[in-house]
Design an enzyme around this catalytic site. Structure first.
Site, PDB file in Angstrom:
ATOM      1  N   GLN A   1      -4.939  67.085  14.459  1.00 51.50           N
ATOM      2  CA  GLN A   1      -4.245  68.322  14.857  1.00 51.50           C
ATOM      3  C   GLN A   1      -5.247  69.378  15.329  1.00 51.50           C
ATOM      4  O   GLN A   1      -5.060  70.577  15.099  1.00 51.50           O
ATOM      5  CB  GLN A   1      -3.404  68.866  13.703  1.00 51.50           C
ATOM      6  N   SER A   2      -6.286  68.965  16.010  1.00 51.52           N
ATOM      7  CA  SER A   2      -7.321  69.902  16.459  1.00 51.52           C
ATOM      8  C   SER A   2      -6.783  70.916  17.478  1.00 51.52           C
ATOM      9  O   SER A   2      -6.283  70.533  18.545  1.00 51.52           O
ATOM     10  CB  SER A   2      -8.465  69.113  17.089  1.00 51.52           C
ATOM     11  N   ASN A   3      -6.900  72.198  17.125  1.00 51.57           N
ATOM     12  CA  ASN A   3      -6.568  73.249  18.100  1.00 51.57           C
ATOM     13  C   ASN A   3      -7.555  73.209  19.261  1.00 51.57           C
ATOM     14  O   ASN A   3      -7.217  73.478  20.408  1.00 51.57           O
ATOM     15  CB  ASN A   3      -6.643  74.629  17.451  1.00 51.57           C
TER      16      ASN A   3
END
Ligand SMILES: *Cc1c(COP(=O)(O)O)cnc(C)c1O
Length: 376
Positions: A94-96
């Site tokens: 879920q890397s921004n």
């Protein structure tokens, strides 16, 4: 329009002597981001003179917004100047940072290739990563995704994994531009050096800020803010709340970044530059009920949405330490730098934990009496 502008126009006067000054930037972010007063209930007991929030969560839409876009303006301009065609980077599932990189790359006509860390069980069925949260925007923007297990990620480290995929892209005839985890290079630090000047322009005429609080994940944002504060001659303390790794790791990062930019930290080293607090709680990407309560109470009382991985933890940990030693903070002015991230929670993974924290009766069927007229 997505202009590319010479960066010389954005170099603060106090930063002219630094090294690695960018040639240009691609204008991707909505700047200046808003600055406004803010009263989260968890800080009330401390007795701050004032509390401000800098809304870098509003630096772009849900696809591009957050702190990474200020770094990407410089990284992507550099990639284009070098004739690269693909941006390669790495992060959590879920890397921004990976989401913003994929979207920004596509906006400027480049491809993106993401290495995403998945849980060891997940790795056997990678078709299953879905479209939740950040994945929606990265995948819609056409990113190529390679998954890596947590075990292999910690065994080899992100840089070695990037080199593996870089070699593969080169062998396939691509010209990759490698962005390390979080985009935290010395070149990218200029994004937050310029942001400090943006803040100073917004603060003109207001009392000086004694404390800046910011979430810390790869260290680039907090380091650059602290360097900007130092070089601009402010007496503001920067509190970096680490949501992973250790304070020692981030002090080392700050020292390295300062050295690359040519800033002599003299006495005190990185410890004199900023204060890194442990804020990871039970672990990166894992929330305690108390952290989530801070997040829900803040949103309900102020209308500002924090995220569970970075900003919610940062506010929670800072409130805990400030409430434990209010004499250090009473009557001072504090600024919380909101770095974004709420999109990561938009996949619904927090439903089970959040539901019991909502007010009783928040959701109910609309009651319809008999005899309501029909349409028209
Ligand atoms: C990446 C990120 C951070 C941390 O910034 P670093 O420069 O990597 O330390 C903080 N908040 C959010 C929402 C992020 O996505």
């Amino acid at each position: 329009m997505l202009e590319t502008l010479p960066f010389a126009n954005f170099v603060p006067g106090w930063a002219r002597a630094l090294r690695l000054q960018p040639e240009s930037k691609v204008c991707l972010a909505m700047l200046p981001t808003p600055l406004h007063e803010w009263r989260p209930p968890c800080l009330e007991p401390v007795g701050f003179a004032s509390c401000l929030i800098k809304r870098d969560d509003m630096s772009g839409g849900p696809d591009l917004g957050g702190n990474k876009v200020r770094k990407l303006e410089l990284l992507l301009a550099d990639a284009k100047a070098r004739g690269c065609d693909t941006i390669l980077t790495i992060g959590g599932i879920q890397s921004n940072h990976c989401r913003a990189t994929a979207v920004a790359a596509r906006l400027v006509g480049l491809d993106s290739s993401l290495i995403l860390r998945v849980s060891d069980q997940h790795a056997s069925d990678i078709s299953d990563i879905g479209f939740g949260g950040n994945l929606l925007f990265g995948r819609l923007a056409g990113a190529t995704v390679k998954t890596v297990t947590k075990r292999n990620y910690s065994r080899h480290g992100s840089d070695a994994l990037l080199r593996v995929e870089e070699a593969r892209l080169i062998a396939a005839g691509k010209r990759p531009y490698v962005v390390p985890v979080g985009g935290s290079t010395a070149l990218a630090a200029w994004g937050y050096l310029a942001a400090v000047q943006e803040l100073l322009d917004q603060l003109a005429g207001r009392p000086p800020i004694e404390h800046i609080v910011v979430a810390c994940g790869s260290g680039g944002t907090a380091t650059a803010i602290a360097l900007g504060v130092r070089l601009a001659g402010l007496r503001t303390r920067v509190h970096a709340i680490a949501v992973c790794d250790t304070p020692e790791y981030f002090y080392a990062h700050a020292e390295q970044c300062a050295a690359e930019l040519g800033v002599d930290l003299v006495e005190g080293g990185a410890v004199g530059l900023l204060t890194v607090h442990q804020g990871k709680g039970t672990g990166y990407g894992m929330s305690t009920a108390a952290e989530l309560r801070t997040l829900t109470q803040t949103a309900a009382a102020t209308g500002v949405t924090l995220d569970s991985t970075y900003t919610g933890k940062a506010l929670h940990a800072f409130a805990e330490l400030a409430c434990a030693a209010p004499e250090l903070f009473r009557e001072t002015n504090v600024l919380f730098w909101h770095t974004g991230g709420a999109v990561g929670d938009a996949g619904g993974t927090l439903s089970g934990a959040l539901a019991p924290m909502m007010p009783a009766g928040q959701v109910a069927p609309l009651l319809l009496a008999d005899g309501i007229p029909g349409p028209e």
